[in-house]
Design an enzyme around this catalytic site. Structure first.
Site, mmCIF file in Angstrom:
data_model
loop_
_atom_site.group_PDB
_atom_site.id
_atom_site.type_symbol
_atom_site.label_atom_id
_atom_site.label_comp_id
_atom_site.label_asym_id
_atom_site.label_seq_id
_atom_site.Cartn_x
_atom_site.Cartn_y
_atom_site.Cartn_z
ATOM 1 N N CYS A 61 0.809 -1.223 0.000
ATOM 2 C CA CYS A 61 0.000 0.000 0.000
ATOM 3 C C CYS A 61 0.840 1.270 0.000
ATOM 4 O O CYS A 61 0.540 2.215 -0.740
ATOM 5 C CB CYS A 61 -0.988 -0.002 1.162
ATOM 6 S SG CYS A 61 -0.260 0.052 2.819
ATOM 7 N N HIS B 27 -2.327 1.280 7.084
ATOM 8 C CA HIS B 27 -2.726 1.122 5.686
ATOM 9 C C HIS B 27 -2.960 2.515 5.108
ATOM 10 O O HIS B 27 -3.424 3.412 5.811
ATOM 11 C CB HIS B 27 -4.004 0.283 5.580
ATOM 12 C CG HIS B 27 -4.378 -0.077 4.177
ATOM 13 N ND1 HIS B 27 -3.572 -0.832 3.360
ATOM 14 C CD2 HIS B 27 -5.471 0.236 3.432
ATOM 15 C CE1 HIS B 27 -4.166 -0.987 2.180
ATOM 16 N NE2 HIS B 27 -5.311 -0.336 2.201
ATOM 17 N N HIS C 101 -6.003 1.703 -3.619
ATOM 18 C CA HIS C 101 -5.016 1.186 -2.667
ATOM 19 C C HIS C 101 -4.618 -0.231 -3.054
ATOM 20 O O HIS C 101 -5.272 -0.870 -3.865
ATOM 21 C CB HIS C 101 -5.580 1.216 -1.233
ATOM 22 C CG HIS C 101 -6.810 0.374 -1.043
ATOM 23 N ND1 HIS C 101 -6.870 -0.626 -0.113
ATOM 24 C CD2 HIS C 101 -8.010 0.376 -1.661
ATOM 25 C CE1 HIS C 101 -8.073 -1.193 -0.143
ATOM 26 N NE2 HIS C 101 -8.785 -0.600 -1.085
#
Length: 129
Positions: free
Chosen positions: A37, A90, A102
């Site tokens: 990510c 994240h 993402h």
């Protein structure tokens, strides 16, 4: 992606995201063979905004100016606190209309919606440079 063409401000951003859709997730990966990510956000920021991001999501979140969810704009970063040991574990890139791109562990590079219960639960903040 669930965004009307007239809402798109930066077509290069959407084209780049589209190019990466389906790329598999790989922890610490940085290429089309597999990406994580923070590296995906880094590719977007380097190619679209000429900003170098370094480190993981927990490092990046410390360098941005905080943005409330209601004030998110295309290209802002969105952070999630899935692992409670970190302030952010994240990161994704906001596209507009509650959508963000993402690299997810389960599905690789995808576009998701901040209204999905999972992302509502773990959203911690938006950020911009």
């Amino acid at each position: 992606f669930g965004i009307q063409p007239e809402q798109i401000l930066n077509t290069r951003l959407y084209q780049l995201v589209e190019d990466w859709i389906g790329t598999p997730y790989k922890y610490a990966g940085k290429t089309a063979a597999g990406i994580d990510c923070s590296s995906f956000a880094g590719v977007i920021y380097k190619q679209i905004y000429s900003i170098a991001l370094s480190g993981g999501s927990n490092d990046i979140v410390k360098k941005v100016k905080r943005v409330d969810k209601k004030d998110l704009q295309e290209g802002d970063l969105v952070f999630f606190r899935i692992n409670r040991r970190y302030s952010a574990s994240h990161v994704g890139v906001y596209l507009g209309n509650d959508k963000f791109a993402h690299a997810s562990v389960q599905s690789g590079v995808i576009v998701s919606d901040l209204k999905e219960p999972y992302y509502q639960k773990y959203f911690t903040q938006g950020g911009k440079f």
